[in-house]
Design a protein around this motif. Structure first.
Motif, PDB file in Angstrom:
ATOM      1  N   TYR A   6     -16.392  30.823  39.221  1.00 15.70           N
ATOM      2  CA  TYR A   6     -15.434  29.774  39.617  1.00 15.70           C
ATOM      3  C   TYR A   6     -16.144  28.425  39.673  1.00 15.70           C
ATOM      4  O   TYR A   6     -15.646  27.416  39.155  1.00 15.70           O
ATOM      5  CB  TYR A   6     -14.823  30.105  40.973  1.00 15.70           C
ATOM      6  N   SER A   7     -17.327  28.397  40.297  1.00 18.94           N
ATOM      7  CA  SER A   7     -18.094  27.155  40.428  1.00 18.94           C
ATOM      8  C   SER A   7     -18.533  26.639  39.067  1.00 18.94           C
ATOM      9  O   SER A   7     -18.541  25.425  38.817  1.00 18.94           O
ATOM     10  CB  SER A   7     -19.317  27.374  41.327  1.00 18.94           C
ATOM     11  N   LEU A   8     -18.898  27.555  38.168  1.00 19.49           N
ATOM     12  CA  LEU A   8     -19.321  27.166  36.823  1.00 19.49           C
ATOM     13  C   LEU A   8     -18.172  26.528  36.057  1.00 19.49           C
ATOM     14  O   LEU A   8     -18.327  25.459  35.445  1.00 19.49           O
ATOM     15  CB  LEU A   8     -19.852  28.384  36.064  1.00 19.49           C
ATOM     16  N   VAL A   9     -17.007  27.170  36.086  1.00 17.85           N
ATOM     17  CA  VAL A   9     -15.836  26.629  35.394  1.00 17.85           C
ATOM     18  C   VAL A   9     -15.460  25.271  35.985  1.00 17.85           C
ATOM     19  O   VAL A   9     -15.151  24.314  35.263  1.00 17.85           O
ATOM     20  CB  VAL A   9     -14.646  27.608  35.487  1.00 17.85           C
ATOM     21  N   LYS A  10     -15.502  25.176  37.314  1.00 18.19           N
ATOM     22  CA  LYS A  10     -15.184  23.912  37.985  1.00 18.19           C
ATOM     23  C   LYS A  10     -16.137  22.806  37.546  1.00 18.19           C
ATOM     24  O   LYS A  10     -15.714  21.674  37.274  1.00 18.19           O
ATOM     25  CB  LYS A  10     -15.254  24.110  39.501  1.00 18.19           C
ATOM     26  N   SER A  11     -17.424  23.125  37.442  1.00 18.49           N
ATOM     27  CA  SER A  11     -18.419  22.130  37.032  1.00 18.49           C
ATOM     28  C   SER A  11     -18.197  21.683  35.593  1.00 18.49           C
ATOM     29  O   SER A  11     -18.309  20.489  35.277  1.00 18.49           O
ATOM     30  CB  SER A  11     -19.833  22.695  37.191  1.00 18.49           C
ATOM     31  N   VAL A  12     -17.869  22.640  34.725  1.00 17.67           N
ATOM     32  CA  VAL A  12     -17.620  22.310  33.314  1.00 17.67           C
ATOM     33  C   VAL A  12     -16.398  21.403  33.190  1.00 17.67           C
ATOM     34  O   VAL A  12     -16.419  20.391  32.472  1.00 17.67           O
ATOM     35  CB  VAL A  12     -17.432  23.596  32.482  1.00 17.67           C
ATOM     36  N   VAL A  13     -15.316  21.760  33.890  1.00 15.85           N
ATOM     37  CA  VAL A  13     -14.087  20.963  33.828  1.00 15.85           C
ATOM     38  C   VAL A  13     -14.322  19.575  34.417  1.00 15.85           C
ATOM     39  O   VAL A  13     -13.871  18.562  33.854  1.00 15.85           O
ATOM     40  CB  VAL A  13     -12.941  21.677  34.570  1.00 15.85           C
ATOM     41  N   LYS A  14     -15.040  19.508  35.533  1.00 16.99           N
ATOM     42  CA  LYS A  14     -15.321  18.212  36.160  1.00 16.99           C
ATOM     43  C   LYS A  14     -16.138  17.330  35.229  1.00 16.99           C
ATOM     44  O   LYS A  14     -15.860  16.129  35.073  1.00 16.99           O
ATOM     45  CB  LYS A  14     -16.066  18.420  37.474  1.00 16.99           C
ATOM     46  N   THR A  15     -17.149  17.909  34.589  1.00 14.11           N
ATOM     47  CA  THR A  15     -17.956  17.155  33.625  1.00 14.11           C
ATOM     48  C   THR A  15     -17.084  16.652  32.479  1.00 14.11           C
ATOM     49  O   THR A  15     -17.203  15.504  32.037  1.00 14.11           O
ATOM     50  CB  THR A  15     -19.094  18.028  33.072  1.00 14.11           C
ATOM     51  N   GLY A  16     -16.194  17.525  32.003  1.00 16.66           N
ATOM     52  CA  GLY A  16     -15.286  17.134  30.923  1.00 16.66           C
ATOM     53  C   GLY A  16     -14.363  15.995  31.326  1.00 16.66           C
ATOM     54  O   GLY A  16     -14.143  15.060  30.560  1.00 16.66           O
ATOM     55  N   LEU A  17     -13.829  16.058  32.552  1.00 18.64           N
ATOM     56  CA  LEU A  17     -12.921  15.009  33.032  1.00 18.64           C
ATOM     57  C   LEU A  17     -13.623  13.657  33.112  1.00 18.64           C
ATOM     58  O   LEU A  17     -13.071  12.629  32.713  1.00 18.64           O
ATOM     59  CB  LEU A  17     -12.368  15.383  34.408  1.00 18.64           C
ATOM     60  N   TYR A  18     -14.855  13.657  33.616  1.00 19.86           N
ATOM     61  CA  TYR A  18     -15.588  12.400  33.750  1.00 19.86           C
ATOM     62  C   TYR A  18     -16.067  11.884  32.393  1.00 19.86           C
ATOM     63  O   TYR A  18     -16.262  10.672  32.225  1.00 19.86           O
ATOM     64  CB  TYR A  18     -16.759  12.566  34.719  1.00 19.86           C
ATOM     65  N   GLY A  19     -16.242  12.787  31.436  1.00 16.57           N
ATOM     66  CA  GLY A  19     -16.585  12.348  30.092  1.00 16.57           C
ATOM     67  C   GLY A  19     -15.372  11.867  29.315  1.00 16.57           C
ATOM     68  O   GLY A  19     -15.469  10.979  28.469  1.00 16.57           O
ATOM     69  N   TYR A  20     -14.212  12.418  29.625  1.00 20.01           N
ATOM     70  CA  TYR A  20     -12.967  12.080  28.936  1.00 20.01           C
ATOM     71  C   TYR A  20     -12.402  10.738  29.409  1.00 20.01           C
ATOM     72  O   TYR A  20     -11.841   9.975  28.625  1.00 20.01           O
ATOM     73  CB  TYR A  20     -11.954  13.200  29.172  1.00 20.01           C
ATOM     74  N   HIS A  21     -12.519  10.452  30.710  1.00 14.41           N
ATOM     75  CA  HIS A  21     -11.968   9.224  31.274  1.00 14.41           C
ATOM     76  C   HIS A  21     -13.000   8.097  31.266  1.00 14.41           C
ATOM     77  O   HIS A  21     -14.183   8.316  31.509  1.00 14.41           O
ATOM     78  CB  HIS A  21     -11.500   9.454  32.714  1.00 14.41           C
ATOM     79  N   LYS A  22     -12.534   6.900  31.020  1.00 12.81           N
ATOM     80  CA  LYS A  22     -13.396   5.727  31.117  1.00 12.81           C
ATOM     81  C   LYS A  22     -13.855   5.530  32.560  1.00 12.81           C
ATOM     82  O   LYS A  22     -15.003   5.183  32.830  1.00 12.81           O
ATOM     83  CB  LYS A  22     -12.641   4.485  30.635  1.00 12.81           C
ATOM     84  N   LYS A  23     -12.939   5.753  33.499  1.00 10.57           N
ATOM     85  CA  LYS A  23     -13.268   5.568  34.910  1.00 10.57           C
ATOM     86  C   LYS A  23     -12.403   6.479  35.769  1.00 10.57           C
ATOM     87  O   LYS A  23     -11.198   6.614  35.520  1.00 10.57           O
ATOM     88  CB  LYS A  23     -13.036   4.116  35.316  1.00 10.57           C
ATOM     89  N   ILE A  24     -13.009   7.121  36.764  1.00  9.78           N
ATOM     90  CA  ILE A  24     -12.287   7.882  37.788  1.00  9.78           C
ATOM     91  C   ILE A  24     -12.748   7.369  39.143  1.00  9.78           C
ATOM     92  O   ILE A  24     -13.936   7.434  39.471  1.00  9.78           O
ATOM     93  CB  ILE A  24     -12.550   9.397  37.691  1.00  9.78           C
ATOM     94  N   VAL A  25     -11.816   6.818  39.905  1.00 11.70           N
ATOM     95  CA  VAL A  25     -12.131   6.285  41.234  1.00 11.70           C
ATOM     96  C   VAL A  25     -11.372   7.112  42.270  1.00 11.70           C
ATOM     97  O   VAL A  25     -10.162   7.316  42.135  1.00 11.70           O
ATOM     98  CB  VAL A  25     -11.740   4.800  41.351  1.00 11.70           C
ATOM     99  N   ILE A  26     -12.079   7.574  43.280  1.00 16.17           N
ATOM    100  CA  ILE A  26     -11.464   8.405  44.320  1.00 16.17           C
ATOM    101  C   ILE A  26     -11.664   7.741  45.671  1.00 16.17           C
ATOM    102  O   ILE A  26     -12.777   7.330  46.010  1.00 16.17           O
ATOM    103  CB  ILE A  26     -12.077   9.819  44.341  1.00 16.17           C
ATOM    104  N   SER A  27     -10.596   7.636  46.443  1.00 20.19           N
ATOM    105  CA  SER A  27     -10.694   7.065  47.783  1.00 20.19           C
ATOM    106  C   SER A  27      -9.981   7.976  48.780  1.00 20.19           C
ATOM    107  O   SER A  27      -9.043   8.689  48.425  1.00 20.19           O
ATOM    108  CB  SER A  27     -10.075   5.659  47.825  1.00 20.19           C
TER     109      SER A  27
END
Length: 350
Positions: A6-27
């Protein structure tokens, strides 16, 4: 082993999201309780992308309510169950299927009683319009079932505002704003469920309207949106945008429809990006994209396609370079190509 996967898949998806988006800002992550039952209640614009952005960064491991029609076949059911996805049945699935929701509501109540997190979209549909749509009663029914089964339990409601610069385009930018927790118990009256439902929905709706751009539908929506685009407001900052909307909707202010050209200016790096990734891009544009019938799904399908096709493309490039030269040069080549692509997504593409 299950947790590791689960953690591995989550890390892969998170890496993909940050590579796909120009910017992700979380508050607002500090607003999320770590040891209390939580119900995440976001506005819904970009299909599965919304789910993934919360799942990978909310500091909880939420369960998801998902439309039942995707649970087809034993394999898919096992995969979705592993990733804590629960089917929710709608009228379009057949009136006779709605009774299945009773067991799902019980499961949700048990999840919350264990102090875990649940994610569902109170608007019950997705749309790219920059406004908060009327909320359905589905999430309040789950709350009431929870209080019926566990009278002493309180549930923390976390409104979440998604703010995309342009959800249908690539690369996009997004701000995710987590609101302060709202005690569902404080708004609940067991003797008047209808009023309780109205109060909870109003509270969540009001919070969401502050966490994302909200253009009232009874105003001239297109005219206001075009004015906002013409003045180049920062859609990643919902507070400033909503203040601007208040100004534009004051009596006496001319908010007549101002056509805004969506045509992009020439960008050399866009051509370079297309050249370096030509096989992936041509397949997307000619074969995959035409099959996506709704703009709300463009981001989801593009992201999923990129995650799969880019890996295949990198393996292909590695194999060609390794055959012509050496494996060491091939490794260097794909590293340079990956870093160059990442740089263009983050800084050069428009």
């Amino acid at each position: 082993m299950s947790t590791i996967l689960y953690s591995l898949v989550k890390s892969v998806v998170k890496t993909g999201l940050y590579g796909y988006h120009k910017k992700i800002v979380i508050s607002g992550l500090e607003h999320i309780p770590k040891d209390k039952p939580v119900m995440f209640l976001p506005n819904h614009q970009s299909a599965l992308i919304d789910v993934l952005l919360i799942a990978t960064d909310c500091n909880r491991k939420p369960y998801f309510l998902t439309r039942s029609d995707v649970f087809k076949g034993k394999l898919l059911k096992r995969i979705f169950s592993y990733f804590q996805m629960l089917p929710i049945y709608r009228m379009r699935d057949g009136r006779d299927t709605l009774s299945n929701n009773d067991a799902i509501f019980n499961s949700c109540a048990e999840i919350l009683n264990r102090g875990e997190a649940l994610l569902l979209f109170p608007e019950a549909n997705h749309n790219l319009q920059r406004r908060v749509r009327p909320l359905s009663k589905g999430f309040t029914r789950i709350l009431f079932r929870t209080f019926e089964m566990y009278p002493a339990l309180d549930v923390q409601l976390i409104p979440v505002g998604f703010n995309y610069k342009h959800a249908a385009h690539f690369p996009d930018e997004v701000t995710i704003c987590y609101g302060k927790p709202i005690s569902a118990r404080s708004l609940f009256d067991g003797n008047d469920l209808n009023t309780s439902s109205i109060n909870i929905k109003n509270q969540i709706s009001s919070s969401l309207e502050n966490l994302t751009t909200h253009i009232l539908i009874d105003e001239d929506y297109d005219a206001i949106l075009n004015r906002l685009k013409a003045e180049k407001v920062d859609f990643l900052n919902p507070t400033s945008v909503n203040e601007k909307i208040k100004v534009l909707t004051q009596p006496g202010i001319d908010s007549s429809n101002m056509p805004v050209s969506e045509k992009r200016k020439f960008n050399l790096f866009s051509w370079l990006f297309a050249f370096l990734n030509y096989p992936v891009i041509i397949i997307w544009r000619l074969w995959v994209k035409p099959k996506v019938l709704e703009d709300e799904f463009l981001g989801t399908f593009r992201f999923a396609f990129a995650m799969i096709s880019y890996l295949i493309y990198m393996i292909f490039v590695f194999a060609v370079i390794a055959i012509v030269f050496t494996s060491y040069i091939a490794i260097g080549g794909i590293c340079i190509l990956t870093l160059l692509n990442l740089w263009m997504v983050k800084y050069a593409l428009k």
